[in-house]
Design a protein around this motif. Sequence first.
Motif, PDB file in Angstrom:
ATOM      1  N   GLY A 141       5.425  59.486  79.891  1.00 19.19           N
ATOM      2  CA  GLY A 141       5.936  59.894  81.204  1.00 19.19           C
ATOM      3  C   GLY A 141       6.267  61.378  81.259  1.00 19.19           C
ATOM      4  O   GLY A 141       5.992  62.136  80.329  1.00 19.19           O
ATOM      5  N   GLN A 142       6.900  61.770  82.357  1.00 17.97           N
ATOM      6  CA  GLN A 142       7.225  63.176  82.584  1.00 17.97           C
ATOM      7  C   GLN A 142       8.524  63.563  81.891  1.00 17.97           C
ATOM      8  O   GLN A 142       9.513  62.846  81.970  1.00 17.97           O
ATOM      9  N   GLY A 143       8.517  64.675  81.207  1.00 20.87           N
ATOM     10  CA  GLY A 143       9.710  65.206  80.559  1.00 20.87           C
ATOM     11  C   GLY A 143      10.151  64.444  79.337  1.00 20.87           C
ATOM     12  O   GLY A 143      11.323  64.101  79.224  1.00 20.87           O
ATOM     13  N   PRO A 144       9.240  64.155  78.388  1.00 15.32           N
ATOM     14  CA  PRO A 144       9.670  63.443  77.186  1.00 15.32           C
ATOM     15  C   PRO A 144      10.759  64.240  76.467  1.00 15.32           C
ATOM     16  O   PRO A 144      10.645  65.461  76.333  1.00 15.32           O
ATOM     17  N   GLU A 183      12.742  61.954  80.648  1.00 17.61           N
ATOM     18  CA  GLU A 183      13.859  62.304  81.524  1.00 17.61           C
ATOM     19  C   GLU A 183      13.471  62.493  82.984  1.00 17.61           C
ATOM     20  O   GLU A 183      14.195  62.091  83.881  1.00 17.61           O
ATOM     21  N   LEU A 184      12.344  63.126  83.248  1.00 13.52           N
ATOM     22  CA  LEU A 184      12.026  63.499  84.625  1.00 13.52           C
ATOM     23  C   LEU A 184      11.577  62.340  85.503  1.00 13.52           C
ATOM     24  O   LEU A 184      11.721  62.400  86.718  1.00 13.52           O
ATOM     25  N   ASP A 185      11.025  61.300  84.919  1.00 14.76           N
ATOM     26  CA  ASP A 185      10.638  60.160  85.758  1.00 14.76           C
ATOM     27  C   ASP A 185      11.492  58.918  85.504  1.00 14.76           C
ATOM     28  O   ASP A 185      11.227  57.856  86.045  1.00 14.76           O
ATOM     29  N   GLY A 186      12.545  59.048  84.681  1.00 12.68           N
ATOM     30  CA  GLY A 186      13.492  57.956  84.489  1.00 12.68           C
ATOM     31  C   GLY A 186      12.917  56.733  83.800  1.00 12.68           C
ATOM     32  O   GLY A 186      13.261  55.605  84.140  1.00 12.68           O
ATOM     33  N   GLY A 220      -0.104  51.353  66.000  1.00 14.28           N
ATOM     34  CA  GLY A 220      -1.401  50.978  65.442  1.00 14.28           C
ATOM     35  C   GLY A 220      -2.563  51.443  66.286  1.00 14.28           C
ATOM     36  O   GLY A 220      -3.633  51.790  65.772  1.00 14.28           O
ATOM     37  N   THR A 221      -2.352  51.476  67.605  1.00 11.82           N
ATOM     38  CA  THR A 221      -3.432  51.880  68.512  1.00 11.82           C
ATOM     39  C   THR A 221      -3.163  53.209  69.206  1.00 11.82           C
ATOM     40  O   THR A 221      -4.015  53.721  69.918  1.00 11.82           O
ATOM     41  N   ASN A 222      -1.959  53.755  69.016  1.00 12.51           N
ATOM     42  CA  ASN A 222      -1.553  55.017  69.664  1.00 12.51           C
ATOM     43  C   ASN A 222      -1.699  54.944  71.175  1.00 12.51           C
ATOM     44  O   ASN A 222      -2.195  55.872  71.815  1.00 12.51           O
ATOM     45  N   THR A 223      -1.264  53.820  71.760  1.00 16.40           N
ATOM     46  CA  THR A 223      -1.317  53.658  73.212  1.00 16.40           C
ATOM     47  C   THR A 223       0.038  53.187  73.733  1.00 16.40           C
ATOM     48  O   THR A 223       0.794  52.515  73.032  1.00 16.40           O
ATOM     49  N   VAL A 224       0.324  53.558  74.976  1.00 16.89           N
ATOM     50  CA  VAL A 224       1.531  53.073  75.640  1.00 16.89           C
ATOM     51  C   VAL A 224       1.278  51.631  76.049  1.00 16.89           C
ATOM     52  O   VAL A 224       0.329  51.339  76.776  1.00 16.89           O
ATOM     53  N   ILE A 225       2.121  50.712  75.568  1.00 15.05           N
ATOM     54  CA  ILE A 225       1.937  49.301  75.893  1.00 15.05           C
ATOM     55  C   ILE A 225       2.923  48.819  76.953  1.00 15.05           C
ATOM     56  O   ILE A 225       2.729  47.756  77.537  1.00 15.05           O
ATOM     57  N   LYS A 226       3.958  49.622  77.213  1.00 16.44           N
ATOM     58  CA  LYS A 226       4.915  49.245  78.250  1.00 16.44           C
ATOM     59  C   LYS A 226       5.691  50.477  78.684  1.00 16.44           C
ATOM     60  O   LYS A 226       5.999  51.341  77.874  1.00 16.44           O
ATOM     61  N   THR A 227       5.996  50.540  79.980  1.00 15.84           N
ATOM     62  CA  THR A 227       6.853  51.585  80.526  1.00 15.84           C
ATOM     63  C   THR A 227       8.012  50.903  81.235  1.00 15.84           C
ATOM     64  O   THR A 227       7.809  50.038  82.076  1.00 15.84           O
ATOM     65  N   ILE A 228       9.236  51.298  80.869  1.00 19.43           N
ATOM     66  CA  ILE A 228      10.440  50.664  81.398  1.00 19.43           C
ATOM     67  C   ILE A 228      11.201  51.664  82.259  1.00 19.43           C
ATOM     68  O   ILE A 228      11.524  52.758  81.814  1.00 19.43           O
ATOM     69  N   GLU A 229      11.487  51.283  83.512  1.00 19.32           N
ATOM     70  CA  GLU A 229      12.309  52.117  84.404  1.00 19.32           C
ATOM     71  C   GLU A 229      13.773  51.893  84.038  1.00 19.32           C
ATOM     72  O   GLU A 229      14.208  50.745  83.920  1.00 19.32           O
ATOM     73  N   VAL A 230      14.532  52.984  83.874  1.00 22.18           N
ATOM     74  CA  VAL A 230      15.945  52.838  83.509  1.00 22.18           C
ATOM     75  C   VAL A 230      16.907  53.261  84.619  1.00 22.18           C
ATOM     76  O   VAL A 230      18.103  53.092  84.489  1.00 22.18           O
ATOM     77  N   GLY A 231      16.403  53.794  85.706  1.00 22.52           N
ATOM     78  CA  GLY A 231      17.262  54.126  86.839  1.00 22.52           C
ATOM     79  C   GLY A 231      18.090  55.377  86.683  1.00 22.52           C
ATOM     80  O   GLY A 231      18.976  55.649  87.472  1.00 22.52           O
TER      81      GLY A 231
END
Length: 120
Positions: free
Chosen positions: A18-21, A36-39, A47-58
């Motif tokens: 995401g934005q602003g790691p 930080e920038l996209d919350g 193992g695959t170097n891929t994002v498997i989930k993105t969690i919104e934290v508000g």
Amino acid sequence: MSRIDGASAAVAATVTVGQGPSSIAVGGGSVWVSNELDGTVSRIDPGTNTVIKTIEVGGAPSGLAVVGGALWVTARGAGSVHRGGTLNLVTDVPVAPDPAIGYDPVSWSVITMTNDGLVA
């Protein structure tokens, strides 16, 4: 985010998060990155170097830790709730609220509480 090979010191993989790691934690078979920038927090499969989930934290996640298999996240409030207000300061020590000249401990504590929105 870049994965660095320890033996060669070369970039082994690049993963788009995401934005602003801002922080990273490893645990539970995953790599976690706060954005930080996209919350959000990104969960990466190493193992695959891929994002498997993105969690919104508000909020704006800024710190991560994996403890006992659980991910802990610290987050600041969303920018929409961080607006305006009045600060009344009572002190017998002179305070320089200008960050260009306020280098003493008292002034710096006031500057860090009030001026973050000016440069965020």
